[in-house]
Design a protein around this motif. Structure first.
Motif, PDB file in Angstrom:
ATOM      1  N   PRO A  76       0.799  -1.232   0.000  1.00 51.31           N
ATOM      2  CA  PRO A  76       0.000   0.000   0.000  1.00 51.31           C
ATOM      3  C   PRO A  76       0.831   1.282   0.000  1.00 51.31           C
ATOM      4  O   PRO A  76       0.314   2.339  -0.352  1.00 51.31           O
ATOM      5  N   TYR A  77       2.097   1.212   0.368  1.00 47.32           N
ATOM      6  CA  TYR A  77       2.908   2.424   0.416  1.00 47.32           C
ATOM      7  C   TYR A  77       3.615   2.743  -0.903  1.00 47.32           C
ATOM      8  O   TYR A  77       4.254   3.770  -1.041  1.00 47.32           O
ATOM      9  N   PHE A  78       3.511   1.869  -1.913  1.00 47.46           N
ATOM     10  CA  PHE A  78       4.088   2.181  -3.225  1.00 47.46           C
ATOM     11  C   PHE A  78       3.276   3.289  -3.883  1.00 47.46           C
ATOM     12  O   PHE A  78       2.047   3.200  -3.979  1.00 47.46           O
ATOM     13  N   ARG A  79       3.960   4.324  -4.358  1.00 45.95           N
ATOM     14  CA  ARG A  79       3.307   5.433  -5.057  1.00 45.95           C
ATOM     15  C   ARG A  79       3.383   5.269  -6.565  1.00 45.95           C
ATOM     16  O   ARG A  79       2.513   5.727  -7.279  1.00 45.95           O
ATOM     17  N   HIS A  80       4.443   4.637  -7.038  1.00 44.45           N
ATOM     18  CA  HIS A  80       4.662   4.479  -8.482  1.00 44.45           C
ATOM     19  C   HIS A  80       3.817   3.309  -8.972  1.00 44.45           C
ATOM     20  O   HIS A  80       4.280   2.174  -9.068  1.00 44.45           O
ATOM     21  N   PRO A  85       0.356  -2.583 -10.773  1.00 42.22           N
ATOM     22  CA  PRO A  85       0.849  -2.959  -9.452  1.00 42.22           C
ATOM     23  C   PRO A  85       2.151  -3.768  -9.485  1.00 42.22           C
ATOM     24  O   PRO A  85       2.811  -3.914  -8.470  1.00 42.22           O
ATOM     25  N   ASP A  86       2.527  -4.281 -10.655  1.00 44.09           N
ATOM     26  CA  ASP A  86       3.769  -5.060 -10.744  1.00 44.09           C
ATOM     27  C   ASP A  86       4.979  -4.215 -11.124  1.00 44.09           C
ATOM     28  O   ASP A  86       6.094  -4.696 -11.128  1.00 44.09           O
ATOM     29  N   ASP A  87       4.767  -2.934 -11.423  1.00 39.86           N
ATOM     30  CA  ASP A  87       5.874  -2.109 -11.907  1.00 39.86           C
ATOM     31  C   ASP A  87       6.877  -1.772 -10.809  1.00 39.86           C
ATOM     32  O   ASP A  87       8.075  -1.939 -10.988  1.00 39.86           O
ATOM     33  N   MET A  88       6.429  -1.287  -9.675  1.00 40.19           N
ATOM     34  CA  MET A  88       7.363  -0.931  -8.604  1.00 40.19           C
ATOM     35  C   MET A  88       8.103  -2.146  -8.076  1.00 40.19           C
ATOM     36  O   MET A  88       9.322  -2.084  -7.875  1.00 40.19           O
ATOM     37  N   PRO A  89       7.451  -3.293  -7.864  1.00 38.15           N
ATOM     38  CA  PRO A  89       8.219  -4.480  -7.480  1.00 38.15           C
ATOM     39  C   PRO A  89       9.291  -4.837  -8.511  1.00 38.15           C
ATOM     40  O   PRO A  89      10.367  -5.310  -8.157  1.00 38.15           O
ATOM     41  N   ALA A  90       9.018  -4.575  -9.783  1.00 36.27           N
ATOM     42  CA  ALA A  90      10.005  -4.851 -10.832  1.00 36.27           C
ATOM     43  C   ALA A  90      11.223  -3.948 -10.691  1.00 36.27           C
ATOM     44  O   ALA A  90      12.355  -4.383 -10.874  1.00 36.27           O
ATOM     45  N   HIS A  91      10.995  -2.697 -10.339  1.00 37.94           N
ATOM     46  CA  HIS A  91      12.117  -1.781 -10.130  1.00 37.94           C
ATOM     47  C   HIS A  91      12.949  -2.209  -8.914  1.00 37.94           C
ATOM     48  O   HIS A  91      14.181  -2.143  -8.944  1.00 37.94           O
TER      49      HIS A  91
END
Length: 126
Positions: A76-80, A85-91
């Motif tokens: 829930p704290y990811f802003r990007h 929803p899989d983009d920030m974990p990918a980074h």
């Protein structure tokens, strides 16, 4: 001798994929290199490279399960999140595993261990 080659890999689903054979096939000049280094660099921010087990696919499965638990797609704290929803974990995975890999070349072949292979980790599902 220096050579630069761009390798284009087919799109893959999220997970860990063994790509050693594709990399070697894309660089025929590798067979002429007696001693050297192969440097691989991904030009992508949501994928990574790593060197690991090349024989038992369960290792790739277990690494994927571990990574999905470590960096799930619904924090829930990811802003990007504009790209999904899989983009920030990918980074995050790209920063953890890295986007570059340097391997020794000896006798026209990659000088990796018996059970080592190059893994591509595309984290985005699209």
């Amino acid at each position: 001798m220096w050579q630069q080659t761009e390798i284009r890999l087919a799109p893959r689903a999220r997970g860990f994929h063994l790509i050693s054979d594709e990399v070697v096939a894309a660089i025929p000049a590798l067979g002429d290199c007696e001693v050297g280094l192969l440097h691989l660099q991904l030009l992508h921010t949501s994928a990574s490279l790593t060197l690991n087990e090349n024989a038992d696919p369960d290792v790739r499965h277990d690494m994927d399960a571990f990574l999905r638990r470590l960096v799930p797609g619904d924090l829930p704290y990811f802003r990007h999140t504009l790209e999904g929803p899989d983009d920030m974990p990918a980074h995050v995975a790209a920063s953890l595993f890295g986007t570059q890999l340097t391997l020794a070349v000896r006798g026209g072949r990659l000088a990796t261990g018996t059970w080592q292979g190059i893994w591509l980790t595309p984290e985005k599902t699209n």
